[in-house]
Scaffold this motif. Structure first.
Motif, mmCIF file in Angstrom:
data_model
loop_
_atom_site.group_PDB
_atom_site.id
_atom_site.type_symbol
_atom_site.label_atom_id
_atom_site.label_comp_id
_atom_site.label_asym_id
_atom_site.label_seq_id
_atom_site.Cartn_x
_atom_site.Cartn_y
_atom_site.Cartn_z
ATOM 1 N N TYR A 1 64.141 98.327 -27.953
ATOM 2 C CA TYR A 1 63.227 97.598 -27.076
ATOM 3 C C TYR A 1 63.772 96.190 -26.829
ATOM 4 O O TYR A 1 64.467 95.621 -27.670
ATOM 5 C CB TYR A 1 61.833 97.539 -27.697
ATOM 6 N N ASN A 2 63.430 95.616 -25.687
ATOM 7 C CA ASN A 2 63.962 94.316 -25.313
ATOM 8 C C ASN A 2 63.170 93.147 -25.891
ATOM 9 O O ASN A 2 63.715 92.063 -26.085
ATOM 10 C CB ASN A 2 63.987 94.185 -23.783
ATOM 11 N N ALA A 3 61.889 93.358 -26.153
ATOM 12 C CA ALA A 3 61.044 92.265 -26.620
ATOM 13 C C ALA A 3 61.323 91.924 -28.082
ATOM 14 O O ALA A 3 61.665 92.803 -28.880
ATOM 15 C CB ALA A 3 59.565 92.632 -26.446
ATOM 16 N N GLU A 4 61.199 90.640 -28.403
ATOM 17 C CA GLU A 4 61.328 90.213 -29.790
ATOM 18 C C GLU A 4 59.971 90.376 -30.460
ATOM 19 O O GLU A 4 58.948 89.903 -29.953
ATOM 20 C CB GLU A 4 61.784 88.756 -29.856
ATOM 21 N N MET A 5 59.950 91.045 -31.607
ATOM 22 C CA MET A 5 58.685 91.347 -32.285
ATOM 23 C C MET A 5 58.764 90.970 -33.756
ATOM 24 O O MET A 5 59.844 91.034 -34.369
ATOM 25 C CB MET A 5 58.359 92.834 -32.125
ATOM 26 N N SER A 6 57.614 90.593 -34.298
ATOM 27 C CA SER A 6 57.547 90.213 -35.711
ATOM 28 C C SER A 6 57.340 91.431 -36.608
ATOM 29 O O SER A 6 57.534 91.348 -37.816
ATOM 30 C CB SER A 6 56.414 89.207 -35.930
ATOM 31 N N THR A 7 56.924 92.549 -36.015
ATOM 32 C CA THR A 7 56.725 93.790 -36.768
ATOM 33 C C THR A 7 57.631 94.868 -36.199
ATOM 34 O O THR A 7 58.150 94.754 -35.085
ATOM 35 C CB THR A 7 55.258 94.254 -36.686
ATOM 36 N N SER A 8 57.823 95.928 -36.956
ATOM 37 C CA SER A 8 58.680 97.018 -36.508
ATOM 38 C C SER A 8 58.049 97.732 -35.314
ATOM 39 O O SER A 8 56.880 98.114 -35.366
ATOM 40 C CB SER A 8 58.908 98.014 -37.644
ATOM 41 N N PRO A 9 58.798 97.919 -34.226
ATOM 42 C CA PRO A 9 58.242 98.594 -33.059
ATOM 43 C C PRO A 9 58.092 100.090 -33.282
ATOM 44 O O PRO A 9 58.771 100.672 -34.121
ATOM 45 C CB PRO A 9 59.278 98.310 -31.977
ATOM 46 N N SER A 10 57.200 100.693 -32.528
ATOM 47 C CA SER A 10 56.998 102.139 -32.598
ATOM 48 C C SER A 10 56.494 102.617 -31.251
ATOM 49 O O SER A 10 55.993 101.824 -30.440
ATOM 50 C CB SER A 10 55.983 102.501 -33.688
ATOM 51 N N ALA A 11 56.625 103.902 -31.006
ATOM 52 C CA ALA A 11 56.121 104.474 -29.754
ATOM 53 C C ALA A 11 54.618 104.245 -29.631
ATOM 54 O O ALA A 11 54.114 103.842 -28.583
ATOM 55 C CB ALA A 11 56.440 105.962 -29.703
ATOM 56 N N GLU A 12 53.892 104.496 -30.722
ATOM 57 C CA GLU A 12 52.438 104.340 -30.712
ATOM 58 C C GLU A 12 52.048 102.882 -30.457
ATOM 59 O O GLU A 12 51.138 102.574 -29.684
ATOM 60 C CB GLU A 12 51.834 104.815 -32.031
ATOM 61 N N GLY A 13 52.768 101.971 -31.136
ATOM 62 C CA GLY A 13 52.455 100.560 -30.973
ATOM 63 C C GLY A 13 52.722 100.067 -29.569
ATOM 64 O O GLY A 13 51.955 99.258 -29.031
ATOM 65 N N GLY A 14 53.807 100.543 -28.967
ATOM 66 C CA GLY A 14 54.135 100.122 -27.616
ATOM 67 C C GLY A 14 53.101 100.555 -26.594
ATOM 68 O O GLY A 14 52.678 99.766 -25.746
ATOM 69 N N ILE A 15 52.665 101.811 -26.685
ATOM 70 C CA ILE A 15 51.709 102.333 -25.711
ATOM 71 C C ILE A 15 50.309 101.775 -25.936
ATOM 72 O O ILE A 15 49.625 101.386 -24.994
ATOM 73 C CB ILE A 15 51.690 103.875 -25.741
#
Length: 199
Positions: free
Chosen positions: A168-182
């Motif tokens: 993913y392109n965005a900087e995030m403080s937590t681990s990204p996930s499909a569920e979190g993104g949607i």
């Protein structure tokens, strides 16, 4: 509420948004009460001329007979008391990521991700989220009663193609996930719609 009538719509694919076809669809509404327009298919082509920032920045909106006539078509159908719904593909778009890789969902190798459905957008991208909100606002302003956010979903990695994770392109403080993104995409859009007074 008990006074809300159920919507029974006929789907109008983008290639059938013409005066002749719309008159045919309207005449078929004997038991239904709505038409659902495919206003942004997975190709990324827009069926109206958009002034959304992304559309202007990357030339995603093109003047055609349909885009120049859509307001007239909507006004004509509203005069017939037909409930109009606009559908836009949120996370599948062949055009936007082709012009800006910053909004594309990426493979681990850094390539824009695509599959049999199409090319996928990054659900964490604020630019993607803003684009969807701007499009929805414009469609309500044109006169649509409702906007359906189609393809608000995330692809599943194809292990046979060697895909095990997405980037993913965005900087995030937590681990990204499909569920979190949607879910983040959906809740962000809902908050913006509420603040704007949109349905």
């Amino acid at each position: 509420r008990t006074d809300v009538k159920p919507v029974r719509a006929i789907f109008v694919p983008h290639e059938n948004i013409t005066l002749e076809k719309l008159e045919e669809y309207a005449a078929r509404l004997q038991t239904g009460n709505a038409l659902l327009f495919e206003m942004k298919p997975r190709s990324g082509n827009l069926m109206w001329y958009s002034n959304a920032k992304a559309a202007l920045d990357y030339g995603l909106s093109v003047q055609t007979e349909v885009t120049n006539s859509i307001q007239r078509y909507v006004d004509m159908l509203k005069e017939k008391n037909i409930y109009l719904v606009a559908q836009i593909s949120c996370c599948v778009d062949e055009r936007y990521p082709a012009y800006s890789s910053l909004v594309a969902l990426k493979t681990a190798s850094g390539m824009n991700y695509y599959d049999d459905i199409g090319m996928w957008l990054d659900p964490y991208s604020q630019k993607v989220r803003d684009y969807v909100v701007e499009m929805a606002r414009e469609l309500y302003a044109i006169g649509f009663d409702e906007v359906v956010l189609a393809d608000l979903r995330h692809p599943v990695p194809d292990e046979e193609r060697g895909e095990v994770e997405f980037v993913y392109n965005a900087e995030m403080s937590t681990s990204p996930s499909a569920e979190g993104g949607i879910s983040g995409f959906a809740s962000s859009g809902a908050r913006t719609f509420l603040k704007s007074g949109l349905p």
